[in-house]
Write a protein that holds these residues in place. Structure first.
Motif, PDB file in Angstrom:
ATOM      1  N   GLY A 159       0.817  -1.212   0.000  1.00 20.79           N
ATOM      2  CA  GLY A 159       0.000   0.000   0.000  1.00 20.79           C
ATOM      3  C   GLY A 159       0.848   1.259   0.000  1.00 20.79           C
ATOM      4  N   GLU A 160       1.935   1.247   0.763  1.00 21.91           N
ATOM      5  CA  GLU A 160       2.831   2.412   0.806  1.00 21.91           C
ATOM      6  C   GLU A 160       3.400   2.702  -0.582  1.00 21.91           C
ATOM      7  OE1 GLU A 160       5.831   2.001   3.867  1.00 21.91           O
ATOM      8  OE2 GLU A 160       4.344   1.126   5.220  1.00 21.91           O
ATOM      9  N   LEU A 161       3.865   1.663  -1.256  1.00 18.37           N
ATOM     10  CA  LEU A 161       4.426   1.850  -2.597  1.00 18.37           C
ATOM     11  C   LEU A 161       3.354   2.286  -3.587  1.00 18.37           C
ATOM     12  CD1 LEU A 161       6.822  -1.220  -2.691  1.00 18.37           C
ATOM     13  CD2 LEU A 161       7.511   1.190  -2.765  1.00 18.37           C
ATOM     14  N   ASP A 162       2.176   1.714  -3.491  1.00 22.88           N
ATOM     15  CA  ASP A 162       1.077   2.090  -4.379  1.00 22.88           C
ATOM     16  C   ASP A 162       0.728   3.575  -4.193  1.00 22.88           C
ATOM     17  OD1 ASP A 162      -1.048   1.230  -6.304  1.00 22.88           O
ATOM     18  OD2 ASP A 162      -2.339   1.926  -4.664  1.00 22.88           O
ATOM     19  N   ARG A 163       0.613   4.017  -2.952  1.00 24.48           N
ATOM     20  CA  ARG A 163       0.300   5.434  -2.681  1.00 24.48           C
ATOM     21  C   ARG A 163       1.445   6.350  -3.117  1.00 24.48           C
ATOM     22  NH1 ARG A 163      -1.845   2.746   1.585  1.00 24.48           N
ATOM     23  NH2 ARG A 163      -0.056   3.100   2.950  1.00 24.48           N
TER      24      ARG A 163
END
Length: 172
Positions: A124-128
């Motif tokens: 999720g961190e990388l996606d955001r």
């Protein structure tokens, strides 16, 4: 000619702010309720084993290189635009992720689909990050999810006899 190695692969992941521990945490969270007394160390060992597979190393290298090239605007359109925008219908990022996850049976694929859908932890961190900064993480988030899914699957297979025995005990 320099071939892919475990150390080079880990270094490439680090350059993208991806740590083995962060990947292992996702896998641990996926399996902890199924494997009594599971430790993060056991999951990290499974992940290290996966990262020693040459085919997995190659998939990681290709994925991260495509992100790097897109971030440097070195790809031709329309590929540049598709990767820049992490286009929902592009799917090549998920294809590489699925290939890694598939290395560890169908449970790897279903784990990967779930992790990719809910975007847990570093995924999720990388996606955001890819959506809110100039960084391109189109492939990185899928690689992390796939590695976590593969590690969770490897753990599930290793401890399957314990799970089956536990399930039989519950059925009584």
């Amino acid at each position: 000619m320099q071939y892919a190695t475990y150390e080079n692969t880990v270094e490439k992941l680090k350059k993208h702010d991806i740590t083995l521990h962060d990947i292992a945490v996702i896998a641990y969270d996926s399996e902890a309720s199924y494997v009594p007394n599971l430790t993060i160390v056991q999951v990290e060992e499974a992940l290290v084993s996966i990262l020693h597979k040459r085919v997995v190393q190659h998939q990681i290298w290709v994925a991260l290189e495509l992100d790097r090239l897109a971030e440097a605007h070195l790809l031709e359109s329309p590929l540049q635009d598709l990767i820049d925008n992490d286009d929902a219908l592009f799917g090549v990022d998920e294809t590489l992720g699925t290939a890694i996850a598939m290395s560890f049976d169908t449970i790897g694929v279903t784990n990967y689909g779930y992790i990719d859908k809910i975007k847990v932890g570093l995924v999720g961190e990388l996606d955001r990050k890819g959506k809110t900064t100039s960084a391109v993480t189109t492939f990185a988030d899928d690689i992390v999810g796939a590695l976590a899914a593969a590690a969770a699957s490897k753990v599930a297979h290793k401890y399957a006899t314990n799970i089956v025995a536990s399930d039989k005990h519950l059925a009584k």
